[in-house]
Design an enzyme around this catalytic site. Structure first.
Site, PDB file in Angstrom:
ATOM      1  N   ASP A 321       0.878  -1.158   0.000  1.00 29.70           N
ATOM      2  CA  ASP A 321       0.000   0.000   0.000  1.00 29.70           C
ATOM      3  C   ASP A 321       0.928   1.223   0.000  1.00 29.70           C
ATOM      4  O   ASP A 321       2.035   1.147   0.528  1.00 29.70           O
ATOM      5  CB  ASP A 321      -0.869  -0.012   1.259  1.00 29.70           C
ATOM      6  N   ASP A 515      -0.519  -0.370   6.323  1.00 31.73           N
ATOM      7  CA  ASP A 515      -0.386   0.325   7.609  1.00 31.73           C
ATOM      8  C   ASP A 515      -1.211  -0.325   8.712  1.00 31.73           C
ATOM      9  O   ASP A 515      -1.171   0.113   9.854  1.00 31.73           O
ATOM     10  CB  ASP A 515      -0.736   1.814   7.483  1.00 31.73           C
ATOM     11  N   ASP A 519      -6.211  -1.572   5.940  1.00 33.04           N
ATOM     12  CA  ASP A 519      -5.825  -2.605   4.974  1.00 33.04           C
ATOM     13  C   ASP A 519      -6.123  -4.016   5.464  1.00 33.04           C
ATOM     14  O   ASP A 519      -5.596  -4.985   4.914  1.00 33.04           O
ATOM     15  CB  ASP A 519      -4.319  -2.492   4.665  1.00 33.04           C
TER      16      ASP A 519
END
Length: 619
Positions: A321, A515, A519
């Site tokens: 990400d 993080d 997610d």
């Protein structure tokens, strides 16, 4: 060395001295019974465990094998061999106990972060209470040299914190009023008054300790294989040894009409038993994974179990990400472009004053970038225009701060620009003063992290983000990722991971790095989820299989290297132990291997395998 280990060492020394005296005195005949003294000194606990195992129905273990082999040797009059087997077996067990203790050192050091008390200020002074008794919202006092007992926010004082126990890094962290601090850190300098934001059971230190303590429950395929292998292997070799001791003599007697030679074949059977003991595998494989988890935790990499260490070692795809993982996840001023005749400081201060009443992230970034103290008394008539910007009166000048659309509305044309990030224009009394660029800044080690993953043999790196195409493209180009996808919703990220999972080889694993806050669906779908722990984020610890406590993406390559080294050592031990034992079992069955070679095949192989497993502790 603990008390139990010292006790075993004393017994080894006493038994060794007694045996040496009997060997020097050449004790034979009835005097050979004196060998029972060192035998019982060194082996009474093994005999006791074997007896209790038989009573409880847990017959086939290493204690049973050692007991049967040595008691059989005593009955055959091979006293020296019986004592030697017990003696060297206990030496091996002592070495294994020491190795396990050393591998636990990193874990026990981590456990030391658990605080014993919390200080609460009262009319009678400071009172020490159990951290479990402290409620949320209580003000606690952390003195210099003490551990922070509970997560909270600094109300008073400034200090420096040692976060090494959580992050593995020696660099201290400065804190002041308003900063959030987490439990497990050590207060190095000033006195702090902290308002707790969590109960002790929900604090970072408790979460981390629970994570490490439960890591042994999630076993790798190699560990599960060894457990199943030992369950069937041990009874099979016991029956094989019994068959070796009985069937050949009976065959000689009944079919060949030759002497049975019971003593020779029973000795072969006992030798076969000693050789077959699976200690090297049963001990060294879990020890290797335990050492790997301990070594990783010392570097601020929390692995929830050996199964994830094994999966991490096989990672060929690493998916990131962007925001909060490769970038800092906060807006920062990256560039100032004033119009001709306008100073950069003047442009920034005017914009910060106009934005002084706004709580928008972009407004906060402008105020942080302005080093001067803002006199908000100079500001009046603030009007925030959603999605466009703000207008305000600053020192009787009408200041407009916002995007292209806002400038167009007030009749100001903006210059052409090609930048990565969010552009903020500034105008005063209808005159264009310039623009500034606000962007999400890359983490200092992000580029290094991608390069090291390539060096570690990762086949493909992918970046997923909900950000605009232009921003994603620029970040991907700067970092050197193999593939990127922009403007994604959380569900789109899952779809991309599903696509990559379908593409990869059957033996390759996919790791997703996020993080840990938003997610969770992707972290759980990947073969192994790696979260930026934000120094102990609850969401990160809950959602991921591996947590990087200091948010450093460069630790990903390090985690993969630790995992691969651990798995390499595990495979070495499996093949070495099975190979040596297999060869010695054949030699023992044919009468070529004696009891001394059997001792090497058991204790020697175990010591070598355990010594090899201890290499996982090296950083």
């Amino acid at each position: 060395m603990n008390k139990k280990q010292k006790k075993v060492l004393y017994r080894i020394i006493i038994a060794s001295v007694c045996m040496a005296m009997l060997l020097i005195g050449k004790a034979e005949g009835y005097l050979g019974l004196l060998y029972l003294i060192p035998y019982l000194v060194i082996g009474y606990d093994i005999l006791r465990k074997a007896f209790l195992g038989i009573i409880h129905g847990e017959v086939f273990d290493e204690n049973f094998l050692m007991a049967v082999a040595t008691v059989g040797a005593v009955l055959l009059g091979d006293y020296k061999e019986a004592v030697a087997v017990m003696l060297f077996y206990q030496v091996g067990e002592l070495f294994q106990s020491y190795a396990v203790g050393k591998s636990r050192k990193n874990i026990s050091e981590l456990m030391d972060i658990s605080p014993d008390y919390a200080n609460i200020e009262s009319v009678d002074g400071i009172t020490q209470v159990d951290p479990d008794e402290v409620e949320v919202g209580t003000v606690i006092v952390v003195l210099p040299g003490e551990k922070v007992p509970i997560d909270g926010v600094v109300l008073e004082g400034t200090s420096t914190l040692d976060t090494g126990a959580l992050t593995g890094e020696s660099l201290p962290r400065d804190v002041a009023v308003g900063d959030e601090i987490i439990s497990g850190c050590i207060n190095l300098t000033g006195l702090l008054k902290v308002k707790t934001t969590k109960e002790f059971g929900e604090s970072t230190v408790s979460k981390v300790l629970e994570l490490v303590e439960n890591s042994a429950m999630k076993k790798s395929k190699a560990e599960n294989f060894i457990t199943r292998f030992a369950r069937y292997y041990t009874p099979v070799v016991c029956y094989a040894a019994l068959a070796l001791a009985i069937l050949p003599p009976l065959f000689n007697l009944a079919v060949l009409s030759q002497p049975a030679d019971w003593g020779n074949w029973i000795t072969r059977g006992l030798t076969f038993l000693v050789i077959s003991c699976p200690c090297a595998l049963v001990i060294s494989i879990p020890l290797s994974f335990f050492g790997g988890i301990g070594g990783a935790s010392a570097r601020g990499i929390m692995v929830k179990g050996s199964v994830y260490l094994e999966t991490l070692a096989q990672s060929g795809y690493v998916v990131f990400d962007k925001t909060g993982t490769l970038t800092k996840g906060v807006f920062e001023l990256t560039a100032i472009h004033p119009a001709e005749g306008v100073a950069e400081d003047e442009l920034l201060k005017l914009a910060a004053l106009a934005e002084s009443y706004s709580t928008h992230p972009i407004s906060k970034s402008l105020k942080r970038a302005c080093k001067e103290e803002l006199e908000i008394s100079r500001v009046a008539d603030v009007r925030e225009i959603a999605g466009h910007g703000v207008t305000a009166t600053v020192d009787s000048r009408i200041v407009t701060v916002g995007n292209d659309k806002l400038m167009k509305e007030i009749g100001i044309s903006v210059p052409c620009y090609e930048v990565t990030g969010t552009v903020i224009h500034v105008a005063a009394d209808g005159i264009y003063l310039g623009y500034m660029v606000i962007g999400d800044v890359l983490k200092p080690t992000a580029k290094q992290a991608l390069a090291e993953l390539k060096c570690a043999g990762v086949k493909r790196t992918v970046m997923l983000t909900g950000d605009r195409e232009a921003v994603a493209s620029a970040v991907a180009a700067e970092l050197g990722v193999d593939e990127y996808h922009s403007e994604l919703l959380p569900g789109d990220k899952v779809d991309q991971v599903e696509r990559l999972l379908a593409q990869k080889g059957s033996r390759e694993k996919l790791a997703f790095v996020g993080d840990g806050i938003n997610d969770a669906p992707v972290l759980s779908r990947a073969d192994v989820g790696i979260a930026m722990g934000a120094m102990g984020s609850d969401a990160a610890i809950e959602a991921a299989d591996v947590v990087l406590m200091d948010d450093d993406p460069a630790k990903i390559a390090l985690a993969i290297k630790i995992a691969r080294k651990c798995l390499r050592i595990v495979r070495q031990n499996i093949w070495f132990a099975l190979g040596v034992k297999g060869a010695c079992l054949v030699l023992g069955a044919f009468g070529i291997a004696d009891m001394w070679l059997a001792i090497f095949a058991d204790v020697g192989v175990m010591v070598i395998a355990v010594a090899n497993a201890m290499r996982t502790l090296r950083r």
